[in-house]
Write a protein that holds these residues in place. Structure first.
Motif, mmCIF file in Angstrom:
data_model
loop_
_atom_site.group_PDB
_atom_site.id
_atom_site.type_symbol
_atom_site.label_atom_id
_atom_site.label_comp_id
_atom_site.label_asym_id
_atom_site.label_seq_id
_atom_site.Cartn_x
_atom_site.Cartn_y
_atom_site.Cartn_z
ATOM 1 N N TYR A 202 0.831 -1.209 0.000
ATOM 2 C CA TYR A 202 0.000 0.000 0.000
ATOM 3 C C TYR A 202 0.868 1.263 0.000
ATOM 4 O O TYR A 202 0.591 2.217 -0.736
ATOM 5 C CB TYR A 202 -0.920 -0.021 1.221
ATOM 6 C CG TYR A 202 -1.892 1.136 1.279
ATOM 7 C CD1 TYR A 202 -1.908 1.997 2.374
ATOM 8 C CD2 TYR A 202 -2.792 1.369 0.246
ATOM 9 C CE1 TYR A 202 -2.801 3.061 2.433
ATOM 10 C CE2 TYR A 202 -3.693 2.423 0.297
ATOM 11 C CZ TYR A 202 -3.686 3.271 1.398
ATOM 12 O OH TYR A 202 -4.568 4.317 1.447
ATOM 13 N N GLN A 207 -2.261 -0.421 -4.261
ATOM 14 C CA GLN A 207 -3.452 -0.631 -3.439
ATOM 15 C C GLN A 207 -4.184 -1.900 -3.845
ATOM 16 O O GLN A 207 -4.616 -2.685 -2.980
ATOM 17 C CB GLN A 207 -4.384 0.579 -3.562
ATOM 18 C CG GLN A 207 -5.658 0.472 -2.722
ATOM 19 C CD GLN A 207 -6.557 1.675 -2.908
ATOM 20 O OE1 GLN A 207 -6.434 2.402 -3.889
ATOM 21 N NE2 GLN A 207 -7.461 1.910 -1.972
ATOM 22 N N VAL A 240 -6.946 0.487 3.785
ATOM 23 C CA VAL A 240 -6.607 0.390 2.364
ATOM 24 C C VAL A 240 -7.848 0.605 1.510
ATOM 25 O O VAL A 240 -7.805 1.296 0.475
ATOM 26 C CB VAL A 240 -5.954 -0.974 2.066
ATOM 27 C CG1 VAL A 240 -5.701 -1.137 0.567
ATOM 28 C CG2 VAL A 240 -4.649 -1.128 2.840
#
Length: 614
Positions: A202, A207, A240
């Motif tokens: 991340y 992502q 996230v």
């Protein structure tokens, strides 16, 4: 002499490592080393050496076993009084200089006392480099594997967790991705590794991959353990998903690792070993450790400085002429005469091992140190210049130094990294001949072929022991022939035999012959796979060259001369340069038997869409 416990139990003299054969004396030695410096009772030794079935004449049997172990010591030049007989049992005295486990624990204590994070990272990587494969793989004691091996493995994993925490704290998220990929796959029960990997992905702008990794971890935990991810992982997933700003990586203290007090304290070694992953006993294929990259958007960072100690390649065999020539070139008095050396050859033929062995023998010629760095990823794709430079140690003092650039993809990738002749020597290993590099910078090109039959037998003896090979000499020769006399395939086959002490060489050869490439792999080392290495090498080629190689290698044996009407001389030269075919005899070109087996498992029609995943 030095004992190695953090992998197959070995005795090393600094240049050669002998892996002990599974036996009662090997069980005895492992027990004494694990409890070195303390008295080990006869009852406990009987328990670990014979498991649940000690002999009827227990005392006499143990004395006989100790005598056999002392004979092994004499054979390898170890003092007879290393094992001390006391009233209630036996005691073995070792130190950090003679036992890698003592060395590891001393380094853990030193890491605890480190002045800053950079120093601690360096010491931890040095400590982790001492591990070289499955612990006690050649020890048959069920008691030790049940009670001791998990404890040892836990010490390593705690050190790795600590190192990854530190690297994340320093903002080097790219630096630990490769370590975390391996750790999460090998130890799914340790959720902390999964947290670290997802955070690293991340923070480096990946992502989607971070979320995919969470889903994979969640499925595996559910299927294998029937549980859901813990609260920290679930909170991280929500961050996230929201695209939340995690803030700067933490810079405060990270919980220290408790160091086991079992080993007596001895001074930690001072040199950083670069053998982590370089040593063949760990990754069999001889590949270098995963590359570290610079922090995103920042300059390359150096986690350690020259000099770096390059240790010997365990059980190195053959290549005597090549090794002699390389040692002479590296140790040349005039640095301008040997500023560049290229070691080239087919994938799996042993280029890295030769370069490292020559470097180890020549370190006296490089007072400013030696180092080895990887030029490509495990899938065969090249690293960027900044990623490679991030691995190269900064000079710590004046003088000549040696730099090994391993698995170079092209001359263009290599040129900006070559040391000036006044600074030292650069050794480049590559599947390509790198003729353009030699043309512009001079130097020497060393082209490797497969081992000879005699060299292959020497390698098997080193890996399996003289007695085991001597019991089945014909089977050992058949195994070497089946493996195409390639060091990579021979080491993988030998590793399977080492961890299966009751499997005969003949039975192993028969089993491998039924599906050679699919079975030449190691479960706990995904990259130690002949199929993976050949597949990633083929993927480096353009589609037309892939098709040409598969067509040529799949043709009948007498068509391997390169005279096929639809294969031009230019294509043959390009395949030869890439290491997939070699110049004759018997004809203008020939193809190694292992590469033929690989090609015949593929069809020309599939060459343009080979899966990148093995």
């Amino acid at each position: 002499m030095r004992f190695q416990l953090l992998g197959p139990l070995c005795i090393s003299d600094g240049e050669h490592a002998v892996v002990l054969q599974p036996s009662k004396p090997t069980n005895l030695l492992a027990t004494l080393l694990l409890r070195s410096g303390t008295i080990v009772s006869a009852d406990y030794l009987l328990h670990t050496v014979w498991d649940t079935e000690p002999p009827a004449t227990a005392k006499a049997a143990l004395q006989s076993c100790v005598l056999r172990l002392r004979r092994i010591f004499i054979k390898h030049g170890i003092a007879d009084d290393t094992i001390e007989s006391v009233a209630s049992g036996y005691r073995m005295r070792v130190s950090g200089d003679t036992l890698d486990l003592a060395d590891f624990r001393n380094l853990m204590a030193a890491a605890d006392r480190a002045a800053d994070y950079e120093d601690e990272c360096q010491i931890l990587r040095q400590a982790l480099s001492l591990w070289h494969g499955p612990v006690l793989a050649n020890v048959t004691s069920q008691v030790l594997h049940r009670d001791e091996v998990p404890r040892l493995s836990n010490e390593r994993l705690r050190a790795l967790e600590r190192l990854c925490d530190l690297e994340l704290s320093l903002g080097r998220c790219h630096h630990v991705l490769a370590d975390l990929w391996d750790a999460t796959r090998s130890h799914p029960e340790r959720e902390r590794f999964a947290e670290q990997l997802i955070e690293a992905l991340y923070r480096t702008g990946r992502q989607t991959e971070a979320l995919t990794e969470f889903d994979r971890v969640k499925r595996r935990l559910k299927e294998e353990f029937g549980i859901d991810p813990g609260a920290p992982l679930q909170r991280l997933q929500m961050s996230v998903l929201r695209g939340a700003d995690l803030g700067s990586p933490p810079t405060g203290p990270v919980q220290s690792i408790a160091v086991s007090p079992r080993m007596p304290a001895t001074p930690p070694i001072a040199s950083l070993s670069a053998s982590s992953g370089l040593r063949v006993s760990q990754s069999v294929s001889g590949r270098l450790p995963p590359a570290a990259s610079s922090t995103a958007g920042g300059p390359p960072t150096h986690s350690f400085a020259f000099p770096v100690v390059l240790g010997p390649v365990p059980c190195f065999a053959g290549r005597s002429d090549h090794l002699k020539a390389l040692k002479q070139q590296l140790a040349a008095a005039n640095p301008g005469t040997s500023s560049l050396v290229v070691v080239s050859g087919a994938p799996g033929v042993g280029k890295t091992a030769l370069a490292l062995q020559a470097a180890h023998h020549s370190q006296g010629a490089f007072p400013a140190g030696s180092a080895a760095v990887s030029m490509s990823r495990s899938d065969g794709s090249p690293l960027s210049l900044s990623e490679i430079r991030a691995q190269i140690p900064a000079p710590s003092k004046s003088g000549r130094r040696l730099l090994i650039l391993d698995d170079a993809v092209s001359a263009e990738q290599t040129r900006p990294l070559l040391l000036p002749p006044s600074d030292g020597v650069t050794v480049v290993t590559s599947r390509r001949r790198l003729s353009g590099l030699a043309a512009t910078h001079g130097g020497t090109v060393c082209r490797l072929d497969a081992l000879t039959e005699e060299e292959s037998q020497e390698l098997l003896v080193g890996l399996l022991g003289h007695d085991r090979v001597a019991r089945e000499p014909d089977a050992a020769r058949s195994l070497a022939q089946l493996c195409g006399y390639f060091p990579l395939s021979l080491r993988i086959a030998a590793a399977r035999l080492t961890t299966r002490p009751f499997l005969s060489i003949g039975d192993c050869t028969q089993w491998l012959s039924e599906d050679l490439l699919s079975r030449l792999f190691l479960t706990d080392e995904p990259e130690a796979s002949v199929l993976h290495v050949l597949e990633s090498a083929l993927l480096r080629l353009p589609a037309d060259l892939r098709r040409a190689f598969l067509h040529l290698a799949s043709a009948p044996e007498d068509s391997s001369t390169g005279l096929l009407p639809d294969v031009s001389d230019e294509v043959l030269d390009q395949l030869g340069d890439a290491g997939f075919i070699e110049e004759g005899p018997p004809g203008p070109y020939r193809i190694h038997s292992l590469l033929r087996v690989y090609a015949r498992q593929r069809t020309p029609a599939s060459a343009s869409h080979i899966s990148p995943h093995v």
